[in-house]
Motif scaffolding. Structure first.
Motif, PDB file in Angstrom:
ATOM      1  N   SER A 152       7.236   8.328   0.952  1.00 53.87           N
ATOM      2  CA  SER A 152       5.802   8.321   0.308  1.00 53.87           C
ATOM      3  C   SER A 152       4.837   8.179   1.322  1.00 53.87           C
ATOM      4  N   LEU A 153       4.872   7.564   2.489  1.00 57.11           N
ATOM      5  CA  LEU A 153       3.909   7.423   3.496  1.00 57.11           C
ATOM      6  C   LEU A 153       3.572   8.770   4.136  1.00 57.11           C
ATOM      7  N   ARG A 154       4.772   9.668   4.473  1.00 56.28           N
ATOM      8  CA  ARG A 154       4.663  10.901   4.789  1.00 56.28           C
ATOM      9  C   ARG A 154       3.808  11.780   3.979  1.00 56.28           C
ATOM     10  N   ARG A 155       4.047  11.722   2.840  1.00 56.04           N
ATOM     11  CA  ARG A 155       3.327  12.502   1.667  1.00 56.04           C
ATOM     12  C   ARG A 155       1.900  12.216   1.797  1.00 56.04           C
ATOM     13  N   GLU A 156       1.480  10.756   1.979  1.00 55.54           N
ATOM     14  CA  GLU A 156       0.116  10.150   1.917  1.00 55.54           C
ATOM     15  C   GLU A 156      -0.398  10.772   3.180  1.00 55.54           C
ATOM     16  N   LEU A 157       0.083  10.837   4.203  1.00 54.26           N
ATOM     17  CA  LEU A 157      -0.508  11.073   5.616  1.00 54.26           C
ATOM     18  C   LEU A 157      -0.394  12.532   5.783  1.00 54.26           C
ATOM     19  N   ASN A 158       0.373  13.298   4.847  1.00 54.81           N
ATOM     20  CA  ASN A 158       0.581  14.868   4.818  1.00 54.81           C
ATOM     21  C   ASN A 158       1.307  15.236   6.233  1.00 54.81           C
ATOM     22  N   ILE A 159       2.302  14.521   6.657  1.00 54.88           N
ATOM     23  CA  ILE A 159       3.031  14.795   7.658  1.00 54.88           C
ATOM     24  C   ILE A 159       4.640  15.253   7.452  1.00 54.88           C
ATOM     25  N   GLU A 160       5.252  15.907   8.099  1.00 58.44           N
ATOM     26  CA  GLU A 160       6.593  16.102   8.194  1.00 58.44           C
ATOM     27  C   GLU A 160       7.211  15.358   9.112  1.00 58.44           C
ATOM     28  N   SER A 161       8.689  15.028   9.047  1.00 62.51           N
ATOM     29  CA  SER A 161       9.397  14.591   9.884  1.00 62.51           C
ATOM     30  C   SER A 161       9.585  15.400  11.401  1.00 62.51           C
ATOM     31  N   THR A 162       9.474  16.783  11.115  1.00 69.22           N
ATOM     32  CA  THR A 162       9.496  17.583  12.455  1.00 69.22           C
ATOM     33  C   THR A 162       8.029  17.438  13.307  1.00 69.22           C
ATOM     34  N   GLU A 163       6.946  16.854  12.660  1.00 77.52           N
ATOM     35  CA  GLU A 163       5.832  16.536  13.446  1.00 77.52           C
ATOM     36  C   GLU A 163       5.749  15.381  14.153  1.00 77.52           C
ATOM     37  N   LEU A 164       6.688  14.372  14.107  1.00 77.67           N
ATOM     38  CA  LEU A 164       6.769  13.225  14.911  1.00 77.67           C
ATOM     39  C   LEU A 164       7.121  13.320  16.299  1.00 77.67           C
ATOM     40  N   PRO A 165       6.415  12.166  16.937  1.00 76.81           N
ATOM     41  CA  PRO A 165       5.463  11.519  16.664  1.00 76.81           C
ATOM     42  C   PRO A 165       4.032  12.317  16.408  1.00 76.81           C
ATOM     43  N   CYS A 166       3.301  11.362  15.961  1.00 78.60           N
ATOM     44  CA  CYS A 166       1.964  11.998  15.383  1.00 78.60           C
ATOM     45  C   CYS A 166       0.891  10.875  15.321  1.00 78.60           C
ATOM     46  N   LEU A 167      -0.523  11.045  15.623  1.00 79.30           N
ATOM     47  CA  LEU A 167      -1.437  10.231  15.445  1.00 79.30           C
ATOM     48  C   LEU A 167      -2.602  10.955  14.232  1.00 79.30           C
ATOM     49  N   VAL A 168      -2.655  10.058  13.084  1.00 81.06           N
ATOM     50  CA  VAL A 168      -3.466  10.590  11.923  1.00 81.06           C
ATOM     51  C   VAL A 168      -4.745   9.716  12.135  1.00 81.06           C
ATOM     52  N   PHE A 169      -5.755  10.200  12.215  1.00 78.35           N
ATOM     53  CA  PHE A 169      -7.061   9.662  12.440  1.00 78.35           C
ATOM     54  C   PHE A 169      -7.924   9.664  11.178  1.00 78.35           C
ATOM     55  N   PHE A 170      -8.233   8.338  10.878  1.00 77.62           N
ATOM     56  CA  PHE A 170      -9.307   8.112   9.728  1.00 77.62           C
ATOM     57  C   PHE A 170     -10.631   7.621  10.089  1.00 77.62           C
ATOM     58  N   LYS A 171     -11.720   7.833   9.592  1.00 76.23           N
ATOM     59  CA  LYS A 171     -13.042   7.226   9.670  1.00 76.23           C
ATOM     60  C   LYS A 171     -13.681   6.483   8.375  1.00 76.23           C
ATOM     61  N   ASP A 172     -13.586   5.245   8.249  1.00 77.84           N
ATOM     62  CA  ASP A 172     -14.072   4.738   6.981  1.00 77.84           C
ATOM     63  C   ASP A 172     -13.227   4.918   5.807  1.00 77.84           C
ATOM     64  N   GLY A 173     -11.920   5.141   6.010  1.00 72.85           N
ATOM     65  CA  GLY A 173     -10.877   5.391   5.003  1.00 72.85           C
ATOM     66  C   GLY A 173     -10.548   6.779   4.888  1.00 72.85           C
ATOM     67  N   GLN A 174     -11.425   7.784   5.486  1.00 72.52           N
ATOM     68  CA  GLN A 174     -11.218   9.187   5.069  1.00 72.52           C
ATOM     69  C   GLN A 174     -10.443   9.676   6.318  1.00 72.52           C
ATOM     70  N   ASN A 175      -9.754  10.750   6.049  1.00 73.14           N
ATOM     71  CA  ASN A 175      -8.564  11.496   6.936  1.00 73.14           C
ATOM     72  C   ASN A 175      -9.416  12.568   7.723  1.00 73.14           C
ATOM     73  N   ILE A 176      -9.562  12.412   9.145  1.00 71.22           N
ATOM     74  CA  ILE A 176     -10.553  13.376   9.761  1.00 71.22           C
ATOM     75  C   ILE A 176      -9.857  14.272  10.724  1.00 71.22           C
ATOM     76  N   GLY A 177      -8.257  14.141  10.625  1.00 76.49           N
ATOM     77  CA  GLY A 177      -7.656  14.813  11.777  1.00 76.49           C
ATOM     78  C   GLY A 177      -6.278  14.338  11.876  1.00 76.49           C
ATOM     79  N   THR A 178      -5.329  15.179  12.438  1.00 73.36           N
ATOM     80  CA  THR A 178      -3.911  14.795  12.895  1.00 73.36           C
ATOM     81  C   THR A 178      -3.728  15.446  14.209  1.00 73.36           C
ATOM     82  N   ILE A 179      -2.966  14.954  15.022  1.00 79.55           N
ATOM     83  CA  ILE A 179      -2.389  15.276  16.145  1.00 79.55           C
ATOM     84  C   ILE A 179      -0.857  15.249  16.238  1.00 79.55           C
ATOM     85  N   SER A 180      -0.102  16.183  16.292  1.00 79.82           N
ATOM     86  CA  SER A 180       1.405  16.030  16.432  1.00 79.82           C
ATOM     87  C   SER A 180       2.082  16.360  17.662  1.00 79.82           C
ATOM     88  N   GLY A 181       3.159  15.723  18.072  1.00 84.77           N
ATOM     89  CA  GLY A 181       3.938  16.038  19.169  1.00 84.77           C
ATOM     90  C   GLY A 181       3.960  15.102  20.246  1.00 84.77           C
TER      91      GLY A 181
END
Length: 202
Positions: A152-181
């Protein structure tokens, strides 16, 4: 008789200690932390080569012992700098954020939030990981780690297990970007990762 000396300032105190695994006499062992029974040590030095972070030393003379100990005493590093605050690395004596708590962390966050998601099977050598204080230099970013994320967390953050590790960034609760690998703590890889982070945070 050679003497084994430990730099516990940088030891991760892991039960999977390589030194413990190779010690032929049981002088080095794990019991709620790394323990050492000097009376059992034969000075073989096997543990020194088995420690990937060079926290174990072998002094063959009193002069070597004094030199090694003085270097350890002067070492300003701390385990929290080396382990807790590193991308793609394990943590020491810090509570992980549970998957179920991440939603409330995001919802209640103000400012910048970075969620590091990883899997225990993907952890890399701790000292090869990049300090967060270098990645986020110049920005006020709250950083939390999550290991073994739920589906459920992967779905919420819109990430796949193949993308781990990753950094998911938020600003004031809004998703602003993801970096994987995973990125090594090497000049080119670190510079590239910092550049990508700045592009998201600016």
């Amino acid at each position: 008789m050679p003497k084994v000396i430990f730099n516990f300032k940088i030891c991760d105190k892991s039960p999977a200690c390589g030194g413990v695994e190779v010690c032929p006499t049981g002088a080095l062992y794990y019991d709620d932390g790394i323990k050492f029974d000097e009376s059992k040590c034969v000075g073989c030095g096997a543990c020194v080569g088995a420690c990937p972070i060079m926290a174990i030393h072998l002094a063959k003379t009193k002069a070597e012992e004094l030199k090694i100990q003085s270097e350890i005493d002067a070492d300003t590093r701390r385990s929290e700098d080396l382990f807790v605050d590193r991308y793609g690395a394990d943590i020491v004596e810090t509570k992980l954020t549970e998957s179920d708590d991440v939603a409330s962390e995001i919802k209640n966050s103000t400012g910048l939030l970075a969620i590091e998601v990883n899997d225990e099977e993907l952890l890399h050598c701790l000292l090869n990981s990049i300090p967060m204080k270098e990645l986020f230099a110049g920005y006020d970013v709250k950083h939390i780690k999550v290991f073994n994320p739920s589906d459920s967390l992967r779905r919420e953050l819109n990430i796949e297990s193949t993308e781990l590790p990753c950094l998911v960034f938020f600003k004031d609760g809004q998703n602003i970007g993801t970096i994987s690998g995973y990125f090594e703590n090497a000049a080119t890889e670190k510079a590239y990762l910092i550049k990508k982070i700045k592009e998201i945070l600016q």
